[in-house]
Write a protein that holds these residues in place. Structure first.
Motif, PDB file in Angstrom:
ATOM      1  N   LYS A  24      -9.063 -46.195 -28.135  1.00 22.86           N
ATOM      2  CA  LYS A  24      -8.979 -46.481 -26.694  1.00 22.86           C
ATOM      3  C   LYS A  24      -8.017 -47.631 -26.375  1.00 22.86           C
ATOM      4  O   LYS A  24      -7.200 -47.535 -25.456  1.00 22.86           O
ATOM      5  CB  LYS A  24     -10.366 -46.840 -26.139  1.00 22.86           C
ATOM      6  CG  LYS A  24     -11.362 -45.698 -26.150  1.00 22.86           C
ATOM      7  CD  LYS A  24     -12.778 -46.213 -26.042  1.00 22.86           C
ATOM      8  CE  LYS A  24     -13.167 -46.960 -27.302  1.00 22.86           C
ATOM      9  NZ  LYS A  24     -14.508 -47.501 -27.360  1.00 22.86           N
ATOM     10  N   ASP A  43     -13.944 -54.953 -23.192  1.00 23.90           N
ATOM     11  CA  ASP A  43     -14.363 -55.889 -24.252  1.00 23.90           C
ATOM     12  C   ASP A  43     -13.559 -57.193 -24.176  1.00 23.90           C
ATOM     13  O   ASP A  43     -14.116 -58.284 -24.334  1.00 23.90           O
ATOM     14  CB  ASP A  43     -14.175 -55.273 -25.641  1.00 23.90           C
ATOM     15  CG  ASP A  43     -15.260 -54.255 -25.975  1.00 23.90           C
ATOM     16  OD1 ASP A  43     -16.318 -54.284 -25.327  1.00 23.90           O
ATOM     17  OD2 ASP A  43     -15.037 -53.443 -26.884  1.00 23.90           O
ATOM     18  N   ARG A  67     -25.305 -55.295 -22.486  1.00 28.60           N
ATOM     19  CA  ARG A  67     -25.234 -54.098 -21.632  1.00 28.60           C
ATOM     20  C   ARG A  67     -25.306 -54.468 -20.153  1.00 28.60           C
ATOM     21  O   ARG A  67     -24.662 -53.869 -19.309  1.00 28.60           O
ATOM     22  CB  ARG A  67     -26.363 -53.110 -21.983  1.00 28.60           C
ATOM     23  CG  ARG A  67     -26.345 -52.604 -23.411  1.00 28.60           C
ATOM     24  CD  ARG A  67     -25.103 -51.789 -23.716  1.00 28.60           C
ATOM     25  NE  ARG A  67     -25.034 -51.402 -25.117  1.00 28.60           N
ATOM     26  CZ  ARG A  67     -23.911 -51.145 -25.768  1.00 28.60           C
ATOM     27  NH1 ARG A  67     -22.753 -51.227 -25.158  1.00 28.60           N
ATOM     28  NH2 ARG A  67     -23.922 -50.802 -27.023  1.00 28.60           N
ATOM     29  N   ARG A 128     -17.729 -55.231 -35.286  1.00 28.09           N
ATOM     30  CA  ARG A 128     -18.616 -54.453 -34.418  1.00 28.09           C
ATOM     31  C   ARG A 128     -20.081 -54.609 -34.864  1.00 28.09           C
ATOM     32  O   ARG A 128     -20.486 -54.074 -35.888  1.00 28.09           O
ATOM     33  CB  ARG A 128     -18.202 -52.994 -34.411  1.00 28.09           C
ATOM     34  CG  ARG A 128     -16.856 -52.812 -33.692  1.00 28.09           C
ATOM     35  CD  ARG A 128     -16.261 -51.486 -33.971  1.00 28.09           C
ATOM     36  NE  ARG A 128     -15.153 -51.158 -33.103  1.00 28.09           N
ATOM     37  CZ  ARG A 128     -13.878 -51.111 -33.519  1.00 28.09           C
ATOM     38  NH1 ARG A 128     -13.558 -51.411 -34.753  1.00 28.09           N
ATOM     39  NH2 ARG A 128     -12.935 -50.766 -32.662  1.00 28.09           N
ATOM     40  N   ARG A 147     -24.255 -39.885 -28.995  1.00 31.59           N
ATOM     41  CA  ARG A 147     -23.361 -40.243 -27.892  1.00 31.59           C
ATOM     42  C   ARG A 147     -22.396 -39.152 -27.446  1.00 31.59           C
ATOM     43  O   ARG A 147     -21.964 -39.162 -26.294  1.00 31.59           O
ATOM     44  CB  ARG A 147     -22.547 -41.479 -28.290  1.00 31.59           C
ATOM     45  CG  ARG A 147     -23.402 -42.721 -28.354  1.00 31.59           C
ATOM     46  CD  ARG A 147     -22.555 -43.877 -28.780  1.00 31.59           C
ATOM     47  NE  ARG A 147     -23.276 -45.132 -28.768  1.00 31.59           N
ATOM     48  CZ  ARG A 147     -22.682 -46.305 -28.881  1.00 31.59           C
ATOM     49  NH1 ARG A 147     -21.374 -46.364 -29.018  1.00 31.59           N
ATOM     50  NH2 ARG A 147     -23.393 -47.411 -28.867  1.00 31.59           N
TER      51      ARG A 147
HETATM   52  C1  S3P Z   1     -19.838 -50.986 -28.809  1.00 36.71           C
HETATM   53  C2  S3P Z   1     -18.484 -50.846 -28.917  1.00 36.71           C
HETATM   54  C3  S3P Z   1     -17.553 -51.985 -28.962  1.00 36.71           C
HETATM   55  C4  S3P Z   1     -18.165 -53.195 -28.242  1.00 36.71           C
HETATM   56  C5  S3P Z   1     -19.528 -53.482 -28.783  1.00 36.71           C
HETATM   57  C6  S3P Z   1     -20.494 -52.308 -28.625  1.00 36.71           C
HETATM   58  C7  S3P Z   1     -20.685 -49.762 -28.818  1.00 36.71           C
HETATM   59  O1  S3P Z   1     -16.320 -51.640 -28.338  1.00 36.71           O
HETATM   60  O2  S3P Z   1     -18.228 -52.989 -26.873  1.00 36.71           O
HETATM   61  O3  S3P Z   1     -19.385 -53.822 -30.143  1.00 36.71           O
HETATM   62  O4  S3P Z   1     -21.868 -49.830 -28.444  1.00 36.71           O
HETATM   63  O5  S3P Z   1     -20.158 -48.684 -29.177  1.00 36.71           O
HETATM   64  P1  S3P Z   1     -15.206 -50.664 -29.029  1.00 36.71           P
HETATM   65  O6  S3P Z   1     -15.598 -49.262 -28.701  1.00 36.71           O
HETATM   66  O7  S3P Z   1     -13.941 -51.061 -28.358  1.00 36.71           O
HETATM   67  O8  S3P Z   1     -15.220 -50.945 -30.479  1.00 36.71           O
END
Ligand code: S3P
Length: 179
Positions: A24, A43, A67, A128, A147
């Motif tokens: 992304k 992020d 969240r 992550r 998901r």
């Molecule tokens: C998350 C993805 C991460 C970040 C966090 C949680 C998730 O972003 O927001 O670690 O729940 O999938 P990226 O998708 O950019 O890694």
């Protein structure tokens, strides 16, 4: 007469959603440059606002608070965003309110990658929090399974990214975005 669902009266933003490691941020930056749009990443904005990394924020405040902050940010962005490519955290579409906000804010594109590609990209990642600890492949398998349907529901368009170059992905996005 064709009834246009409210979400199709779309603002001129392109929003990228998808699992961690789906590209992304990389695709978003290049797409924004190609279209002369601004580029934003949820992020990155949150890390600036928190004053620490997402991993540290998770450690200090927990996932639920993170969240809440994502939803709060999406509410603000939905009011102000124009002419942007927005890349989103992988968990942001999980909340129903966020899915509505995303679809109101722009064309939502799901960058879908296979489990194998996702695993290859995430191997060795330490940033992550949801993937920290043992058994990466079990976590990726479970989270992807949970998901995928949610991403598909949230998106106006699903784009398979496996074995495609950035150039091909961006070209495909340009053909589906009609503004
Ligand atoms: C998350 C993805 C991460 C970040 C966090 C949680 C998730 O972003 O927001 O670690 O729940 O999938 P990226 O998708 O950019 O890694």
């Amino acid at each position: 007469m064709i009834e246009i669902e409210p979400s199709l009266k779309i603002r001129k933003n392109i929003i990228l959603i998808g699992f961690m490691g789906s590209g992304k941020t990389s695709v978003g930056g290049k797409l924004a440059r190609a279209r002369h749009y601004h580029f934003l990443d949820t992020d990155q904005i949150l890390e600036e606002e928190f004053g620490c990394s997402i991993r540290e924020y998770f450690e200090q405040k927990g996932e639920e608070e993170f969240r809440r902050q994502e939803t709060n940010l999406m509410r603000r962005l939905s009011l102000s965003l124009r002419g942007c490519v927005l890349s989103t955290g992988g968990g942001l579409p999980l909340r129903e309110e966020n899915r509505s906000l995303l679809r109101e804010t722009g064309v939502v594109i799901y960058l879908r990658a296979s489990e194998e590609t996702t695993m290859e990209r995430l191997m060795g990642d330490t940033t992550r929090p949801l993937l920290a600890g043992e058994d990466l492949s079990e976590k990726v398998h479970r989270l992807l399974g949970e998901r995928r349907p949610i991403y598909e529901k949230a998106a106006h368009y699903t784009l398979d990214t496996d074995k495609k170059s950035f150039y091909e992905i961006i070209k495909e996005i340009q053909t589906v975005v009609m503004f």
